[in-house]
Design an enzyme around this catalytic site. Structure first.
Site, PDB file in Angstrom:
ATOM      1  N   ASP A  19       0.823  -1.208   0.000  1.00 49.23           N
ATOM      2  CA  ASP A  19       0.000   0.000   0.000  1.00 49.23           C
ATOM      3  C   ASP A  19       0.859   1.260   0.000  1.00 49.23           C
ATOM      4  OD1 ASP A  19      -2.373   1.414   0.036  1.00 49.23           O
ATOM      5  OD2 ASP A  19      -2.521   1.421   2.211  1.00 49.23           O
ATOM      6  N   GLY A  72       0.388   5.463  -4.568  1.00 48.13           N
ATOM      7  CA  GLY A  72      -0.170   6.736  -5.001  1.00 48.13           C
ATOM      8  C   GLY A  72       0.198   7.889  -4.103  1.00 48.13           C
ATOM      9  N   SER A 112      -6.983  -5.562  -6.352  1.00 49.30           N
ATOM     10  CA  SER A 112      -8.200  -6.053  -5.692  1.00 49.30           C
ATOM     11  C   SER A 112      -9.417  -5.900  -6.599  1.00 49.30           C
ATOM     12  CB  SER A 112      -8.437  -5.284  -4.393  1.00 49.30           C
ATOM     13  OG  SER A 112      -8.897  -3.972  -4.672  1.00 49.30           O
ATOM     14  N   THR A 113     -10.504  -6.556  -6.222  1.00 52.37           N
ATOM     15  CA  THR A 113     -11.745  -6.403  -6.976  1.00 52.37           C
ATOM     16  C   THR A 113     -12.220  -4.950  -6.932  1.00 52.37           C
ATOM     17  OG1 THR A 113     -12.917  -7.126  -4.966  1.00 52.37           O
ATOM     18  CG2 THR A 113     -12.554  -8.781  -6.669  1.00 52.37           C
ATOM     19  N   ASN A 152     -10.267  -2.359  -6.912  1.00 51.48           N
ATOM     20  CA  ASN A 152      -9.381  -1.509  -7.712  1.00 51.48           C
ATOM     21  C   ASN A 152      -9.908  -1.253  -9.119  1.00 51.48           C
ATOM     22  OD1 ASN A 152      -6.275  -2.807  -6.285  1.00 51.48           O
ATOM     23  ND2 ASN A 152      -7.541  -1.068  -5.669  1.00 51.48           N
ATOM     24  N   ARG A 210     -11.080   2.296  -9.852  1.00 56.08           N
ATOM     25  CA  ARG A 210     -10.158   3.436  -9.967  1.00 56.08           C
ATOM     26  C   ARG A 210     -10.243   4.046 -11.372  1.00 56.08           C
ATOM     27  NH1 ARG A 210      -4.602   2.138  -6.553  1.00 56.08           N
ATOM     28  NH2 ARG A 210      -5.651   1.868  -4.535  1.00 56.08           N
ATOM     29  N   ARG A 239       1.448  -4.999   6.205  1.00 58.39           N
ATOM     30  CA  ARG A 239       0.817  -3.938   5.419  1.00 58.39           C
ATOM     31  C   ARG A 239       1.658  -2.680   5.533  1.00 58.39           C
ATOM     32  NH1 ARG A 239      -5.272  -2.145   4.152  1.00 58.39           N
ATOM     33  NH2 ARG A 239      -4.730  -0.331   2.888  1.00 58.39           N
ATOM     34  N   ARG A 257      -5.707  -1.766   8.504  1.00 55.46           N
ATOM     35  CA  ARG A 257      -6.884  -2.538   8.108  1.00 55.46           C
ATOM     36  C   ARG A 257      -6.458  -3.622   7.114  1.00 55.46           C
ATOM     37  NH1 ARG A 257      -7.921   2.737   6.167  1.00 55.46           N
ATOM     38  NH2 ARG A 257      -7.496   2.990   3.940  1.00 55.46           N
TER      39      ARG A 257
END
Length: 246
Positions: A21, A24, A66-67, A69, A72, A189, A195
């Protein structure tokens, strides 16, 4: 600074999963477009995979796309798919050199044809490798995975292939995308977020969670080593008491 040599090789996580993560936000901090972060994130993937091989990790799973994503901006999704194709082409030789077997989980049928075909090609060309299994979670969502498993089991019950009375964790495991992988031991993460974001919800039931306040493009060898050393200093009880473990 922590080095790979500092790790206890007798207490390694067999299955390491990473939520990569912060690409961006890393780019935004530098006044660049988000895609610049994704491009640099690919470099971190390469170095992390190589470091995991050196450490002796058996299974490495990366949350790649991910599903969610798919929601975006179109240009960003197209860039991510382009990076996937180019990276797979570039890394095939490295996979074979390091005896890495490429695996994938998720609804890969949703990928663009070029990305889908390249993925299957590299998987085929590395399937005989016996070293680390590198799994890319692509178009992956854990809720979708569990829903799919429930539907598949329900159909078998309806057709009298299995009886409801025998449904247990093993039956559920065999219907998940990860049926050929062990449960996750350590989940990392990056970016400081605390999360799970719909990632391997079933498989991390007893995983150790490690959150680090570093964006993915800045995640380096010493960060990986620190995460594993932190894991090695934890007591994994799996519902038992400390006394029972000793």
């Amino acid at each position: 600074m922590n080095k790979i040599e500092d790790i206890d090789n007798h207490n390694l996580p067999s299955h390491l999963a990473i939520i990569m993560d912060g690409n961006g936000r890393w780019a935004k901090q530098k006044g660049r477009l988000r895609v610049f972060g994704h491009e640099n994130g690919v470099k971190t993937v390469r170095s992390t995979v190589e470091n995991c091989v050196k450490i002796g990790i058996e299974y490495l799973t990366l949350y790649t796309f991910s599903t969610e994503n798919w929601n975006r901006p179109k240009y960003e999704v197209e860039t991510l798919m382009r990076l996937l194709v180019s990276s797979l082409k570039k890394e095939l030789a490295t996979f074979n050199k390091n005896n890495i077997r490429l695996n994938t989980i998720g609804n890969i049928a949703a990928l663009p044809e070029k990305a889908h075909n390249e993925l299957l090609d590299v998987m085929e060309k590395t399937r005989e490798n016996t070293g680390m299994t590198l799994t890319l979670a692509l178009s992956y969502g854990s809720r979708e995975e569990i829903t799919s498993a429930v539907k598949a089991i329900a159909i078998k019950v309806k057709n009298n292939i299995i009886s409801p009375e025998i449904i247990d964790e093993t039956i559920i495991n065999t219907h998940l995308y990860t049926h050929n992988l062990p449960d996750v031991d350590l989940l990392i993460r990056t970016s400081g977020e605390h999360r799970i974001s719909n990632f391997l919800l079933w498989q991390i039931a007893y995983a150790e969670l490690y959150f680090i306040d570093v964006f993915w493009p800045d995640f380096e060898e010493h960060h990986l080593v620190e995460a594993i050393k932190n894991y090695q200093n934890r007591e994994r009880r799996f519902g038992k008491t400390s006394e029972q473990l000793t």
